[in-house]
Design a protein around this motif. Structure first.
Motif, PDB file in Angstrom:
ATOM      1  N   GLN A 159       0.829  -1.202   0.000  1.00  0.00           N
ATOM      2  CA  GLN A 159       0.000   0.000   0.000  1.00  0.00           C
ATOM      3  C   GLN A 159       0.869   1.260   0.000  1.00  0.00           C
ATOM      4  OE1 GLN A 159      -2.519   1.125   3.504  1.00  0.00           O
ATOM      5  NE2 GLN A 159      -4.170   0.637   2.085  1.00  0.00           N
ATOM      6  N   ARG A 160       1.986   1.230   0.727  1.00  0.00           N
ATOM      7  CA  ARG A 160       2.908   2.369   0.696  1.00  0.00           C
ATOM      8  C   ARG A 160       3.420   2.615  -0.718  1.00  0.00           C
ATOM      9  NH1 ARG A 160       6.951   2.436   5.949  1.00  0.00           N
ATOM     10  NH2 ARG A 160       5.369   2.043   7.539  1.00  0.00           N
ATOM     11  N   VAL A 161       3.689   1.534  -1.435  1.00  0.00           N
ATOM     12  CA  VAL A 161       4.172   1.670  -2.820  1.00  0.00           C
ATOM     13  C   VAL A 161       3.122   2.378  -3.664  1.00  0.00           C
ATOM     14  CG1 VAL A 161       4.965   0.433  -4.870  1.00  0.00           C
ATOM     15  CG2 VAL A 161       5.629  -0.381  -2.593  1.00  0.00           C
ATOM     16  N   GLU A 162       1.848   2.024  -3.462  1.00  0.00           N
ATOM     17  CA  GLU A 162       0.779   2.689  -4.217  1.00  0.00           C
ATOM     18  C   GLU A 162       0.711   4.184  -3.872  1.00  0.00           C
ATOM     19  OE1 GLU A 162      -0.864   1.810  -6.677  1.00  0.00           O
ATOM     20  OE2 GLU A 162      -1.800  -0.156  -6.539  1.00  0.00           O
ATOM     21  N   ILE A 163       0.878   4.510  -2.610  1.00  0.00           N
ATOM     22  CA  ILE A 163       0.870   5.921  -2.208  1.00  0.00           C
ATOM     23  C   ILE A 163       2.070   6.650  -2.814  1.00  0.00           C
ATOM     24  CG2 ILE A 163       1.046   7.501  -0.248  1.00  0.00           C
ATOM     25  CD1 ILE A 163      -0.511   5.408   1.400  1.00  0.00           C
ATOM     26  N   LEU A 164       3.236   5.998  -2.780  1.00  0.00           N
ATOM     27  CA  LEU A 164       4.428   6.595  -3.386  1.00  0.00           C
ATOM     28  C   LEU A 164       4.231   6.817  -4.885  1.00  0.00           C
ATOM     29  CD1 LEU A 164       7.263   4.649  -1.535  1.00  0.00           C
ATOM     30  CD2 LEU A 164       6.990   7.140  -1.579  1.00  0.00           C
ATOM     31  N   LYS A 165       3.590   5.862  -5.557  1.00  0.00           N
ATOM     32  CA  LYS A 165       3.301   6.026  -6.987  1.00  0.00           C
ATOM     33  C   LYS A 165       2.511   7.305  -7.236  1.00  0.00           C
ATOM     34  CE  LYS A 165       1.436   2.844  -9.445  1.00  0.00           C
ATOM     35  NZ  LYS A 165       0.556   1.696  -9.820  1.00  0.00           N
ATOM     36  N   ALA A 166       1.488   7.525  -6.427  1.00  0.00           N
ATOM     37  CA  ALA A 166       0.648   8.704  -6.616  1.00  0.00           C
ATOM     38  C   ALA A 166       1.421   9.987  -6.328  1.00  0.00           C
ATOM     39  CB  ALA A 166      -0.588   8.605  -5.719  1.00  0.00           C
ATOM     40  N   LEU A 167       2.187   9.992  -5.233  1.00  0.00           N
ATOM     41  CA  LEU A 167       2.963  11.191  -4.893  1.00  0.00           C
ATOM     42  C   LEU A 167       4.046  11.468  -5.917  1.00  0.00           C
ATOM     43  CD1 LEU A 167       3.313  10.611  -1.040  1.00  0.00           C
ATOM     44  CD2 LEU A 167       1.773  12.225  -2.192  1.00  0.00           C
ATOM     45  N   TYR A 168       4.653  10.429  -6.456  1.00  0.00           N
ATOM     46  CA  TYR A 168       5.686  10.573  -7.483  1.00  0.00           C
ATOM     47  C   TYR A 168       5.121  11.262  -8.724  1.00  0.00           C
ATOM     48  CZ  TYR A 168       9.282   9.144 -10.889  1.00  0.00           C
ATOM     49  OH  TYR A 168      10.265   9.129 -11.860  1.00  0.00           O
ATOM     50  N   ARG A 169       3.836  11.040  -8.976  1.00  0.00           N
ATOM     51  CA  ARG A 169       3.186  11.634 -10.136  1.00  0.00           C
ATOM     52  C   ARG A 169       2.609  13.017  -9.819  1.00  0.00           C
ATOM     53  NH1 ARG A 169       3.757   6.534 -10.686  1.00  0.00           N
ATOM     54  NH2 ARG A 169       3.591   5.435 -12.687  1.00  0.00           N
ATOM     55  N   GLY A 170       2.918  13.530  -8.628  1.00  0.00           N
ATOM     56  CA  GLY A 170       2.539  14.895  -8.293  1.00  0.00           C
ATOM     57  C   GLY A 170       1.200  15.048  -7.617  1.00  0.00           C
ATOM     58  N   ALA A 171       0.671  13.987  -6.990  1.00  0.00           N
ATOM     59  CA  ALA A 171      -0.649  14.062  -6.370  1.00  0.00           C
ATOM     60  C   ALA A 171      -0.652  15.036  -5.189  1.00  0.00           C
ATOM     61  CB  ALA A 171      -1.089  12.682  -5.901  1.00  0.00           C
ATOM     62  N   GLU A 172      -1.600  15.956  -5.212  1.00  0.00           N
ATOM     63  CA  GLU A 172      -1.860  16.836  -4.082  1.00  0.00           C
ATOM     64  C   GLU A 172      -3.197  16.494  -3.433  1.00  0.00           C
ATOM     65  OE1 GLU A 172      -1.646  20.756  -5.639  1.00  0.00           O
ATOM     66  OE2 GLU A 172       0.526  20.706  -5.911  1.00  0.00           O
ATOM     67  N   VAL A 173      -3.959  15.677  -4.143  1.00  0.00           N
ATOM     68  CA  VAL A 173      -5.210  15.104  -3.626  1.00  0.00           C
ATOM     69  C   VAL A 173      -5.101  13.601  -3.790  1.00  0.00           C
ATOM     70  CG1 VAL A 173      -7.707  14.913  -3.921  1.00  0.00           C
ATOM     71  CG2 VAL A 173      -6.579  17.128  -4.225  1.00  0.00           C
ATOM     72  N   LEU A 174      -5.289  12.864  -2.703  1.00  0.00           N
ATOM     73  CA  LEU A 174      -5.116  11.420  -2.720  1.00  0.00           C
ATOM     74  C   LEU A 174      -6.429  10.750  -2.341  1.00  0.00           C
ATOM     75  CD1 LEU A 174      -2.894   9.270  -3.154  1.00  0.00           C
ATOM     76  CD2 LEU A 174      -2.464   9.357  -0.696  1.00  0.00           C
ATOM     77  N   ILE A 175      -6.945   9.908  -3.239  1.00  0.00           N
ATOM     78  CA  ILE A 175      -8.172   9.156  -2.983  1.00  0.00           C
ATOM     79  C   ILE A 175      -7.785   7.755  -2.510  1.00  0.00           C
ATOM     80  CG2 ILE A 175     -10.318   8.287  -3.972  1.00  0.00           C
ATOM     81  CD1 ILE A 175      -9.912  10.389  -6.244  1.00  0.00           C
ATOM     82  N   LEU A 176      -8.286   7.359  -1.345  1.00  0.00           N
ATOM     83  CA  LEU A 176      -8.023   6.022  -0.806  1.00  0.00           C
ATOM     84  C   LEU A 176      -9.343   5.271  -0.711  1.00  0.00           C
ATOM     85  CD1 LEU A 176      -5.552   6.882   2.121  1.00  0.00           C
ATOM     86  CD2 LEU A 176      -4.982   6.154  -0.186  1.00  0.00           C
ATOM     87  N   ASP A 177      -9.456   4.159  -1.445  1.00  0.00           N
ATOM     88  CA  ASP A 177     -10.692   3.377  -1.501  1.00  0.00           C
ATOM     89  C   ASP A 177     -10.571   2.181  -0.561  1.00  0.00           C
ATOM     90  OD1 ASP A 177     -13.070   2.196  -2.111  1.00  0.00           O
ATOM     91  OD2 ASP A 177     -12.618   1.780  -4.207  1.00  0.00           O
ATOM     92  N   GLU A 178     -11.306   2.207   0.555  1.00  0.00           N
ATOM     93  CA  GLU A 178     -11.295   1.132   1.565  1.00  0.00           C
ATOM     94  C   GLU A 178      -9.851   0.712   1.881  1.00  0.00           C
ATOM     95  OE1 GLU A 178     -13.774   0.219   3.220  1.00  0.00           O
ATOM     96  OE2 GLU A 178     -15.575   0.618   2.049  1.00  0.00           O
ATOM     97  N   PRO A 179      -9.019   1.630   2.344  1.00  0.00           N
ATOM     98  CA  PRO A 179      -7.585   1.335   2.459  1.00  0.00           C
ATOM     99  C   PRO A 179      -7.220   0.364   3.573  1.00  0.00           C
ATOM    100  CG  PRO A 179      -8.045   3.474   3.412  1.00  0.00           C
ATOM    101  CD  PRO A 179      -9.324   3.013   2.762  1.00  0.00           C
ATOM    102  N   THR A 180      -8.117   0.152   4.545  1.00  0.00           N
ATOM    103  CA  THR A 180      -7.748  -0.699   5.680  1.00  0.00           C
ATOM    104  C   THR A 180      -8.355  -2.092   5.601  1.00  0.00           C
ATOM    105  OG1 THR A 180      -9.610   0.019   7.062  1.00  0.00           O
ATOM    106  CG2 THR A 180      -7.594   1.334   7.143  1.00  0.00           C
ATOM    107  N   GLY A 181      -9.058  -2.388   4.510  1.00  0.00           N
ATOM    108  CA  GLY A 181      -9.773  -3.658   4.419  1.00  0.00           C
ATOM    109  C   GLY A 181      -8.878  -4.881   4.494  1.00  0.00           C
ATOM    110  N   VAL A 182      -7.612  -4.749   4.077  1.00  0.00           N
ATOM    111  CA  VAL A 182      -6.716  -5.913   4.066  1.00  0.00           C
ATOM    112  C   VAL A 182      -5.531  -5.729   5.008  1.00  0.00           C
ATOM    113  CG1 VAL A 182      -7.334  -6.634   1.735  1.00  0.00           C
ATOM    114  CG2 VAL A 182      -5.528  -4.948   2.045  1.00  0.00           C
ATOM    115  N   LEU A 183      -5.618  -4.738   5.920  1.00  0.00           N
ATOM    116  CA  LEU A 183      -4.493  -4.434   6.798  1.00  0.00           C
ATOM    117  C   LEU A 183      -4.693  -5.013   8.197  1.00  0.00           C
ATOM    118  CD1 LEU A 183      -3.806  -0.670   5.941  1.00  0.00           C
ATOM    119  CD2 LEU A 183      -2.865  -2.712   4.852  1.00  0.00           C
ATOM    120  N   THR A 184      -3.594  -5.351   8.835  1.00  0.00           N
ATOM    121  CA  THR A 184      -3.629  -5.739  10.242  1.00  0.00           C
ATOM    122  C   THR A 184      -3.824  -4.486  11.088  1.00  0.00           C
ATOM    123  OG1 THR A 184      -1.256  -5.465  10.580  1.00  0.00           O
ATOM    124  CG2 THR A 184      -1.999  -7.600   9.743  1.00  0.00           C
ATOM    125  N   PRO A 185      -4.211  -4.638  12.370  1.00  0.00           N
ATOM    126  CA  PRO A 185      -4.349  -3.444  13.226  1.00  0.00           C
ATOM    127  C   PRO A 185      -3.074  -2.610  13.286  1.00  0.00           C
ATOM    128  CG  PRO A 185      -5.389  -5.332  14.271  1.00  0.00           C
ATOM    129  CD  PRO A 185      -4.698  -5.862  13.048  1.00  0.00           C
TER     130      PRO A 185
END
Length: 528
Positions: A159-185
């Motif tokens: 998931q961090r890689v996906e966030i880095l991908k977006a920031l690398y492309r200049g994202a100033e607005v980040l949309i996260l779709d159900e980001p915790t559905g597959v994460l541990t606490p």
């Protein structure tokens, strides 16, 4: 009536995003109906609603997957025309999808660089990307090895890689779709630390989620959608879980499971000294002993990856018994047995898979086909007369069966011919659960019963499981949601490193005690 953005409105003060009058129709379904949404700069803005409320459609319009039928989008005070994802990226909008868009056998650096190379020279692009990744990692606290193979990383780092991908492309607005559905606490906590850092750095975050406790924990504002419309916006500190749940569903919602005390009867499933080693030689289950009795719900708590998946596969007949044995509804199963998942089903074992997309359904199948998977040989679906004797199915019977299930379990839209992939996650889950529960299994195994499911559907699924318990079934629930385990289950066991390290009645459990058990070494064991 929508308020236009004044001509002299300073772009430095303008909101990061302003959606005005967004409407989108798919055939007869109006997915978005005249929706307004404003997100300030450096704000974490939650968007909640039932499955099918229109949240994902609205974000897909903002990211360019769909074009709105009407309405406008402004970014930092400027009207923009977003026809595709490239247009969205060009104006500083990035999106992290629920199911990651990564190439597993590429390195982190290669995934970030893919499609956004800075030079015709590969060596130059790699060098520039490496420097940019180091800078982004430092700025936002997104440490990850650029040379690691992405498929080898845990889900939280992917998931961090996906966030880095977006920031690398200049994202100033980040949309996260159900980001915790597959994460541990623990991974959820790490994600929230990252989101706080992004907010501090001026990035706006749009958080699509169904988990109200997360909305209250991390967002600044929250917008509520219902049936394609925006019904409310709240400042997070001024609202509550109860108010948000009622706004989402349109009625008061029980946030705890209303059930009478369990009345356990005979043992229907007995797990005796079960150990199991995977094909790579890793011991995933270690001396498991567990009993399931008629008339009770037993919960398995634990951080994902501690043997729960392997246990479910073994109890459903998908994985073979290697050491120890099972007593399944009066039948002994050990390493010499030739029984498979079909045989277990005939013994009276139902199974709702943890991952509905991989094991619970075929996305390309219609809903009516998904509704009979595993039960295709039932006489209930066969034609009458000679055709039925030959084993041929009746199309009308299969359709009628699906229509009945959809009505009983409130599956929307109630279209048996719609592809399974075109239903929201919650409605896919209800269809899979309906299929298994309809046959009144003696033992029901349920993996992550409400993963990706909205608050209204969660309440419904819990009610159905309690009713099945009260009808005399034994139910095993595996869930990473501690609130769900404590509220739904009658008895709780905790798994860590392939062992059961704790067991207690649900009325003795609390999150702190379960959390401590989840983190202890499997070399010690706690019993209440």
């Amino acid at each position: 009536m929508h308020s236009p953005i004044p001509d002299d409105y300073s772009t430095s003060c303008a909101p990061a995003i302003a959606l005005r009058g967004i409407s989108k129709r798919f055939g007869a379904v109006k997915a978005n109906n005249d929706v307004d949404l404003t997100v300030a700069r450096g704000e974490i803005h939650g968007i909640i609603g039932e499955n099918g409320a229109g949240k994902s459609t609205l974000m897909s319009i903002l990211y360019g997957f769909y074009e709105a039928d009407s309405g406008s989008i402004s970014v930092k005070g400027e009207l923009v025309d977003i026809k595709n994802a490239n247009d969205a990226i060009a104006v500083g909008i990035g999106m992290v999808h629920q199911h990651f868009m990564l190439v597993d056998n590429f390195s982190v650096l290669e995934n970030v660089m893919l499609g956004a190379e800075k030079s015709f020279s590969l060596a130059t692009s790699v060098s520039q990307t490496r420097k940019a990744l180091a800078a982004l990692s430092d700025q936002y606290g997104l440490a990850v090895d650029p040379d690691a193979i992405t498929g080898d990383l845990p889900v939280g780092l992917q998931q961090r890689v996906e966030i880095l991908k977006a920031l690398y492309r200049g994202a100033e607005v980040l949309i996260l779709d159900e980001p915790t559905g597959v994460l541990t606490p623990q991974e959820v906590e790490q994600l929230f630390d990252i989101l706080n850092t992004l907010r501090e750095q001026g990035v706006s975050v749009l958080l699509i989620t169904h988990k109200l406790q997360e909305v209250l924990a991390i967002t600044d504002k929250v917008s509520v959608m219902r049936a394609g419309t925006m019904v409310a916006e709240r400042t997070t500190v001024d609202t509550s879980k109860e108010e948000l749940a009622e706004l989402m569903v349109g009625r008061k919602v029980l946030l705890h499971v209303d059930k009478s005390p369990a009345n356990p009867q005979q043992t229907l499933l007995d797990v005796v000294d079960i150990s199991w080693t995977d094909p790579r030689g890793v011991e995933r289950l270690k001396s498991i002993n567990l009993q399931l009795r008629a008339g009770e719900i037993v919960g398995v708590a634990g951080v994902s990856g501690n043997g729960q998946t392997e246990l479910l596969s073994l109890l459903a007949g998908i994985a073979p018994v290697q050491q120890g044995h099972l007593n399944v509804c009066g039948t002994r199963v050990d390493a010499t047995s030739l029984l498979d998942a079909k045989s277990f089903r005939h013994l009276g074992v139902g199974h709702v898979a943890e991952d509905r997309h991989r094991m619970g359904m075929v996305s390309a199948f219609s809903a009516r086909e998904t509704a009979i998977m595993g039960f295709e040989e039932s006489d209930a679906y066969k034609s009458s007369g000679v055709a039925g004797a030959l084993g041929l199915m009746s199309s009308s019977r299969v359709t009628e069966h699906c229509e009945t299930l959809m009505a009983q379990f409130d599956v929307r839209p109630a279209d048996p011919h719609l592809k399974s992939a075109n239903f929201s996650g919650g409605n896919q889950q209800k269809l899979c659960i309906a299929r298994e529960m309809e046959h009144q299994p003696k033992v029901l195994l349920v993996g992550q019963p409400t993963r990706g499911v909205d608050i209204g559907a969660i309440e419904f699924i819990h009610q159905q499981l309690v009713e099945l318990r009260d009808a005399g079934s034994a139910i095993l629930v595996v869930s990473v949601e501690l609130e769900e385990v404590m509220s739904l289950c009658d008895r709780i066991v905790v798994m860590s490193e392939g062992r059961i390290v704790g067991e207690m009645e649900s009325n003795e459990a609390d999150a702190q005690r379960l959390g401590l058990m989840m983190g202890i070494s499997s070399t010690s064991e706690i019993r209440s």
